[in-house]
Design a protein around this motif. Structure first.
Motif, mmCIF file in Angstrom:
data_model
loop_
_atom_site.group_PDB
_atom_site.id
_atom_site.type_symbol
_atom_site.label_atom_id
_atom_site.label_comp_id
_atom_site.label_asym_id
_atom_site.label_seq_id
_atom_site.Cartn_x
_atom_site.Cartn_y
_atom_site.Cartn_z
ATOM 1 N N TRP A 216 0.832 -1.212 0.000
ATOM 2 C CA TRP A 216 0.000 0.000 0.000
ATOM 3 C C TRP A 216 0.866 1.260 0.000
ATOM 4 O O TRP A 216 0.413 2.329 -0.334
ATOM 5 C CB TRP A 216 -0.908 0.046 1.238
ATOM 6 C CG TRP A 216 -1.952 -1.014 1.300
ATOM 7 C CD1 TRP A 216 -2.491 -1.695 0.260
ATOM 8 C CD2 TRP A 216 -2.610 -1.512 2.490
ATOM 9 N NE1 TRP A 216 -3.436 -2.585 0.726
ATOM 10 C CE2 TRP A 216 -3.531 -2.494 2.074
ATOM 11 C CE3 TRP A 216 -2.510 -1.207 3.845
ATOM 12 C CZ2 TRP A 216 -4.355 -3.177 2.973
ATOM 13 C CZ3 TRP A 216 -3.323 -1.885 4.739
ATOM 14 C CH2 TRP A 216 -4.234 -2.870 4.312
ATOM 15 N N GLN A 217 2.091 1.118 0.469
ATOM 16 C CA GLN A 217 2.994 2.237 0.668
ATOM 17 C C GLN A 217 2.401 3.284 1.592
ATOM 18 O O GLN A 217 2.673 4.476 1.474
ATOM 19 C CB GLN A 217 3.389 2.860 -0.671
ATOM 20 C CG GLN A 217 4.008 1.820 -1.600
ATOM 21 C CD GLN A 217 5.111 2.354 -2.458
ATOM 22 O OE1 GLN A 217 5.116 3.499 -2.846
ATOM 23 N NE2 GLN A 217 6.081 1.516 -2.752
ATOM 24 N N LYS A 218 1.510 2.860 2.454
ATOM 25 C CA LYS A 218 1.006 3.746 3.494
ATOM 26 C C LYS A 218 0.402 2.927 4.623
ATOM 27 O O LYS A 218 0.316 1.704 4.523
ATOM 28 C CB LYS A 218 -0.001 4.748 2.932
ATOM 29 C CG LYS A 218 -1.359 4.155 2.526
ATOM 30 C CD LYS A 218 -2.216 5.191 1.822
ATOM 31 C CE LYS A 218 -2.819 6.194 2.776
ATOM 32 N NZ LYS A 218 -4.228 5.967 3.105
ATOM 33 N N LEU A 219 -0.015 3.650 5.658
ATOM 34 C CA LEU A 219 -0.678 2.999 6.773
ATOM 35 C C LEU A 219 -2.094 2.612 6.328
ATOM 36 O O LEU A 219 -2.694 3.324 5.529
ATOM 37 C CB LEU A 219 -0.740 4.007 7.928
ATOM 38 C CG LEU A 219 -0.818 3.532 9.358
ATOM 39 C CD1 LEU A 219 0.413 2.731 9.712
ATOM 40 C CD2 LEU A 219 -0.925 4.734 10.282
ATOM 41 N N GLY A 220 -2.602 1.501 6.823
ATOM 42 C CA GLY A 220 -3.955 1.108 6.455
ATOM 43 C C GLY A 220 -4.676 0.515 7.639
ATOM 44 O O GLY A 220 -4.049 -0.041 8.545
ATOM 45 N N SER A 221 -6.020 0.641 7.628
ATOM 46 C CA SER A 221 -6.806 0.137 8.751
ATOM 47 C C SER A 221 -7.156 -1.329 8.535
ATOM 48 O O SER A 221 -7.013 -1.874 7.439
ATOM 49 C CB SER A 221 -8.091 0.942 8.881
ATOM 50 O OG SER A 221 -8.936 0.657 7.784
ATOM 51 N N LEU A 222 -7.669 -1.949 9.602
ATOM 52 C CA LEU A 222 -8.113 -3.337 9.517
ATOM 53 C C LEU A 222 -9.260 -3.466 8.517
ATOM 54 O O LEU A 222 -9.349 -4.452 7.795
ATOM 55 C CB LEU A 222 -8.554 -3.805 10.907
ATOM 56 C CG LEU A 222 -8.981 -5.249 11.041
ATOM 57 C CD1 LEU A 222 -7.865 -6.201 10.644
ATOM 58 C CD2 LEU A 222 -9.409 -5.548 12.469
ATOM 59 N N HIS A 223 -10.120 -2.444 8.468
ATOM 60 C CA HIS A 223 -11.267 -2.524 7.555
ATOM 61 C C HIS A 223 -10.822 -2.466 6.094
ATOM 62 O O HIS A 223 -11.450 -3.037 5.217
ATOM 63 C CB HIS A 223 -12.286 -1.426 7.870
ATOM 64 C CG HIS A 223 -13.015 -1.697 9.151
ATOM 65 N ND1 HIS A 223 -14.219 -1.134 9.463
ATOM 66 C CD2 HIS A 223 -12.695 -2.493 10.197
ATOM 67 C CE1 HIS A 223 -14.610 -1.569 10.663
ATOM 68 N NE2 HIS A 223 -13.690 -2.386 11.121
ATOM 69 N N ARG A 224 -9.698 -1.778 5.839
ATOM 70 C CA ARG A 224 -9.166 -1.790 4.480
ATOM 71 C C ARG A 224 -8.719 -3.203 4.116
ATOM 72 O O ARG A 224 -8.940 -3.680 3.006
ATOM 73 C CB ARG A 224 -7.982 -0.816 4.381
ATOM 74 C CG ARG A 224 -7.402 -0.813 2.999
ATOM 75 C CD ARG A 224 -6.374 0.256 2.786
ATOM 76 N NE ARG A 224 -5.902 0.158 1.405
ATOM 77 C CZ ARG A 224 -4.904 0.870 0.909
ATOM 78 N NH1 ARG A 224 -4.284 1.750 1.671
ATOM 79 N NH2 ARG A 224 -4.528 0.724 -0.338
ATOM 80 N N ARG A 225 -8.100 -3.877 5.088
ATOM 81 C CA ARG A 225 -7.669 -5.258 4.874
ATOM 82 C C ARG A 225 -8.873 -6.166 4.627
ATOM 83 O O ARG A 225 -8.873 -7.001 3.735
ATOM 84 C CB ARG A 225 -6.872 -5.713 6.105
ATOM 85 C CG ARG A 225 -6.339 -7.119 6.103
ATOM 86 C CD ARG A 225 -5.300 -7.367 5.060
ATOM 87 N NE ARG A 225 -5.893 -7.914 3.836
ATOM 88 C CZ ARG A 225 -5.183 -8.388 2.827
ATOM 89 N NH1 ARG A 225 -3.877 -8.402 2.857
ATOM 90 N NH2 ARG A 225 -5.769 -8.863 1.763
ATOM 91 N N PHE A 226 -9.932 -5.984 5.433
ATOM 92 C CA PHE A 226 -11.159 -6.790 5.245
ATOM 93 C C PHE A 226 -11.713 -6.585 3.839
ATOM 94 O O PHE A 226 -12.104 -7.523 3.158
ATOM 95 C CB PHE A 226 -12.240 -6.370 6.249
ATOM 96 C CG PHE A 226 -12.009 -6.822 7.675
ATOM 97 C CD1 PHE A 226 -11.130 -7.848 7.979
ATOM 98 C CD2 PHE A 226 -12.704 -6.216 8.721
ATOM 99 C CE1 PHE A 226 -10.932 -8.262 9.297
ATOM 100 C CE2 PHE A 226 -12.516 -6.624 10.040
ATOM 101 C CZ PHE A 226 -11.635 -7.646 10.315
ATOM 102 N N ARG A 227 -11.753 -5.313 3.430
ATOM 103 C CA ARG A 227 -12.303 -5.000 2.107
ATOM 104 C C ARG A 227 -11.457 -5.651 1.012
ATOM 105 O O ARG A 227 -11.995 -6.214 0.052
ATOM 106 C CB ARG A 227 -12.359 -3.482 1.894
ATOM 107 C CG ARG A 227 -13.493 -2.800 2.666
ATOM 108 C CD ARG A 227 -13.371 -1.289 2.602
ATOM 109 N NE ARG A 227 -13.439 -0.778 1.236
ATOM 110 C CZ ARG A 227 -14.573 -0.481 0.611
ATOM 111 N NH1 ARG A 227 -15.731 -0.634 1.224
ATOM 112 N NH2 ARG A 227 -14.557 -0.024 -0.628
ATOM 113 N N GLY A 228 -10.148 -5.606 1.180
ATOM 114 C CA GLY A 228 -9.258 -6.221 0.198
ATOM 115 C C GLY A 228 -9.514 -7.712 0.094
ATOM 116 O O GLY A 228 -9.612 -8.275 -0.995
ATOM 117 N N CYS A 229 -9.626 -8.375 1.254
ATOM 118 C CA CYS A 229 -9.886 -9.818 1.267
ATOM 119 C C CYS A 229 -11.221 -10.123 0.602
ATOM 120 O O CYS A 229 -11.331 -11.060 -0.187
ATOM 121 C CB CYS A 229 -9.919 -10.336 2.705
ATOM 122 S SG CYS A 229 -8.298 -10.740 3.353
ATOM 123 N N ASN A 230 -12.244 -9.344 0.918
ATOM 124 C CA ASN A 230 -13.570 -9.580 0.339
ATOM 125 C C ASN A 230 -13.543 -9.414 -1.176
ATOM 126 O O ASN A 230 -14.166 -10.185 -1.908
ATOM 127 C CB ASN A 230 -14.610 -8.634 0.956
ATOM 128 C CG ASN A 230 -15.162 -9.171 2.280
ATOM 129 O OD1 ASN A 230 -15.950 -8.521 2.937
ATOM 130 N ND2 ASN A 230 -14.736 -10.361 2.686
#
Lengths: 268, 110
Positions: A216-230
């Motif tokens: 991502w080259q930046k900080l990301g939230s857990l919800h961003r990770r969830f969205r990516g997985c989905n």
């Protein structure tokens, strides 16, 4: 008796294998990242990535944290209050806070995560505008607050009023979804350490979030990770801060109960 | 000036004369490579990277580097130098716009 040498070789192989596993876990620096059968994502990272996380100076996530240190003292909003006016020094007052989120909010009658708690404070107490999810401000402040609990074990409440939400989060975790018809559990239960095409699967623990992901080259939230997985299982992702994801966050946090908070982590 | 650019440096406060010291630097910069296209318009996003990094020690250049598009976002640079005398280390980053970002650190050599 021709089978004997084979058995011996096999036995020796098992011994080496078991010894290797013990060595990896018992190794001083790594020991704290293993709790029982649980392993944090750190243990799956390459030594180079681990080195970035180990050094707070090299860890680029601290660019966000440093910014949040300034915001902590910055009175914004109509109430003219800064975080520090009520909470004093974050090092003292925020210690242990990040480790127990999401928590139940009686006013809303549902669990809220740390991002929502920060924004609630801004809107209700500071009379300021809520920060957007994935904004530099909200990511930084979440990481700053949660990093005060670094090394402390994750401990969330799942009984009492939290019980129904925990059950919903659990159901979400095991529910198959998307065109690929896969649940979170299909990858992250029993497949940690295996490859999914070119990617190494971890146990999917949340103790390092918000984290700096090199991709991502930046900080990301857990919800961003969830969205990516989905999205990867070709399912429509839910919104940032949606009830579905907060419930899932609760389930995932409880699943990694006892792991040390690593925020801000670094992953590939 | 690009947005949210903030340099950080880490230099030992004190060192013995002749000691080899490690200097660490990190700067937040988007480092747009010039090889990407805008998702919506399809137009090329112009290159915007830091192309030059220099470190001077009491006015004498001790380290410099030319950077190219493969350098990641928020570039981290660590290098060694010899502690010769007490003084100031000046760090300079220059990007494609010509913006210059500087930071300095003091060192005492005993």
């Amino acid at each position: 008796m021709r089978w004997r040498p084979i058995a011996v070789v096999l036995g020796f192989g098992l011994f080496i294998g078991a010894y290797g596993a013990v060595l990896a876990q018992g190794d001083g620096k790594m020991a704290k990242y293993f709790v029982g059968d649980l392993r944090t994502g750190y243990t799956f990272a390459t030594p180079e990535t681990q080195a970035i996380q180990d050094d707070d100076f090299a860890n680029p996530a601290f660019l966000w944290v440093d910014y949040a240190v300034e915001l902590w003292e910055d009175p914004s909003g109509d109430a003219g209050k800064a975080c520090s006016d009520c909470h004093g020094a974050a090092e003292d007052t925020m210690k242990g806070v990040g480790a127990r989120y999401p928590v139940y909010n009686a006013e809303l009658g549902k669990p809220i995560n740390l991002e929502q708690r920060i924004n609630k404070c801004r809107v209700d107490n500071m009379q300021a505008k809520a920060w957007k999810y994935e904004s530099r401000e909200l990511l930084g402040m979440t990481a700053y607050v949660k990093s005060q609990s670094r090394g402390m074990p994750v401990q969330v409440q799942i009984d009492g009023p939290m019980a129904p939400f925990y059950e919903k989060g659990k159901a979400f975790y095991f529910q198959r979804r998307g065109q690929l018809d896969m649940a979170c559990a299909n990858c992250h239960e029993g497949n940690a350490g295996n490859m999914i095409r070119a990617n190494l699967l971890s146990q999917g623990q949340s103790n390092g979030f918000p984290l700096y992901r090199l991709k991502w080259q930046k900080l990301g939230s857990l919800h961003r990770r969830f969205r990516g997985c989905n999205k990867q299982v070709r399912a429509a992702p839910y919104g940032y801060g949606s009830d579905e994801y907060v419930n899932l966050e609760l389930f995932v946090a409880n699943r990694g109960m006892g792991l040390p908070v690593e925020t801000p982590g670094v992953r590939m | 000036m690009a947005k949210n650019v903030k340099p950080r440096v880490k230099v030992p406060k004190t060192a013995a004369k002749g000691e080899i010291i490690e200097i660490k630097t990190l700067i937040s910069h988007k480092m747009e490579s010039g090889q990407r296209k805008d998702n919506k318009t399809g137009e090329k996003i112009p290159r915007m990277i830091i192309n030059k990094f220099t470190c001077t020690y009491n006015g004498v250049e001790v380290f410099s580097a030319d950077w190219h598009p493969a350098i990641s976002t928020n570039p981290y640079m660590a290098f060694n130098t010899v502690a010769t005398e007490s003084g100031t280390l000046e760090f300079t980053w220059v990007d494609d716009e010509g913006s210059t970002y500087t930071k300095s650190a003091k060192i005492t050599v005993q």
